[in-house]
Design an enzyme around this catalytic site. Structure first.
Site, short mmCIF file in Angstrom:
data_model
loop_
_atom_site.label_atom_id
_atom_site.label_comp_id
_atom_site.label_asym_id
_atom_site.label_seq_id
_atom_site.Cartn_x
_atom_site.Cartn_y
_atom_site.Cartn_z
N VAL A 159 0.71 -1.34 0.10
CA VAL A 159 0.01 0.01 0.08
C VAL A 159 0.81 1.13 0.13
CG1 VAL A 159 -1.93 1.21 1.32
CG2 VAL A 159 -1.77 -1.18 1.53
N CYS B 158 11.90 9.49 -0.56
CA CYS B 158 10.59 9.09 -1.28
C CYS B 158 10.80 9.14 -2.85
CB CYS B 158 9.49 9.78 -0.83
SG CYS B 158 7.76 9.44 -1.83
N ASP C 110 13.47 9.96 4.45
CA ASP C 110 13.09 8.92 5.27
C ASP C 110 14.31 8.40 6.21
OD1 ASP C 110 10.46 8.52 4.40
OD2 ASP C 110 11.09 8.01 2.71
N GLY D 290 3.37 11.46 8.90
CA GLY D 290 1.84 11.40 8.67
C GLY D 290 1.37 10.50 9.56
#
Length: 276
Positions: free
Chosen positions: A81, A183, A190, A252
């Site tokens: 996902v 990303c 990250d 997030g």
């Protein structure tokens, strides 16, 4: 057409607060693995362990409820996902009446299973039980950090040629908190703590640290980074067995923690590092 067509990544986005399963966006694992030379049978097993800290919904009386979610996606699943789509999907429950936390968990499991093409295990810890969540532990017992290795680093992109090993066989776990990647769509950084457990010829510390730091501007998903590390160490250092586990910092309200191994099952305890 790319694998990101239809993804909310890198785009101005509305934040719906009523349930919408169509927000979930699948990313096929096959193209990323093909770039590593992985076709057909996987050289590892494992899972991607996702922690979601911003889950909220309404009970039948309109009162907000909270939960921390743990989602376990098998490495064998054909898709994963995309993280922003998961954030939007979970946020869509904010004003959604749901009969119970158990019902919410079942709904999330059904939707994630559909998108990943494989059963996804979902566990929700309700707000009343937040105090029972697993305590922090810095690193697995017996781990040796390589972060203070005396080395000059000038590599700017992952290069397996940086990896080297000695003849003496060892059984050990090495770690680094200096890992950073970006990303592949937004360019956002990250950060992760990386743990490498292996048995076989002793991996040379300076080369391993150079290799891990060389991901610093490399654009790839968390899962692809871990699988690349696993493949490169396997090919260059020839361990008898190997596990690579990365605990990424959250963005997030979600952190992603890929684990790949050719000899041990995925961790049963979801133990966070201090930075998480």
């Amino acid at each position: 057409m790319t694998i990101f067509d239809g993804s909310p990544l890198g785009k101005a986005t509305d934040y719906p607060d009523r349930y919408d399963a169509s927000l979930l966006f699948a990313v096929s694992r096959a193209p990323q693995r093909a770039a590593l030379g992985i076709q057909g049978h996987l050289p590892f097993s494992g899972c991607d362990l996702w922690n979601a800290y911003e889950i909220t919904w309404l009970d039948p009386r309109g009162r907000p409820r909270l939960a921390i979610g743990e989602f376990k996606v098998r490495a064998e699943s054909p898709a994963m996902v995309e993280s922003k789509s998961l954030k939007l999907y979970l946020g869509s429950f904010a004003q959604e009446p749901v009969a119970s936390g158990a019902e919410l968990g079942r709904r999330i499991a059904t939707d994630l299973t559909r998108v990943c093409g494989d059963a996804v295990a979902v566990a929700l810890t309700p707000g009343a039980n937040f105090h029972t969540t697993i305590p922090l532990r810095a690193v697995p017992l017996g781990t040796e950090s390589i972060d203070d290795t005396d080395v000059t680093i000038d590599a700017s992109d992952p290069d397996p040629a940086l990896l080297a090993h000695a003849d003496a066989p060892v059984d050990e776990t090495l770690s680094s908190s200096l890992f950073r990647s970006t990303c592949p769509v937004t360019g956002q950084p990250d950060y992760a703590d990386v743990f490498i457990r292996y048995r076989g010829p002793r991996i040379e510390r300076a080369g391993l640290l150079r290799y891990l730091v060389s991901f610093r501007r490399h654009a790839a998903f968390h899962e692809a980074c871990v699988e690349r590390i696993f493949v490169d160490i396997t090919e260059r250092c020839r361990p008898e067995w190997l596990s690579v586990y990365a605990r990424f910092m959250r963005r997030g309200g979600i952190d992603i923690n890929p684990f790949r191994s050719n000899f041990e099952p995925a961790p049963t305890a979801n133990i966070r590092t201090p930075r998480q």
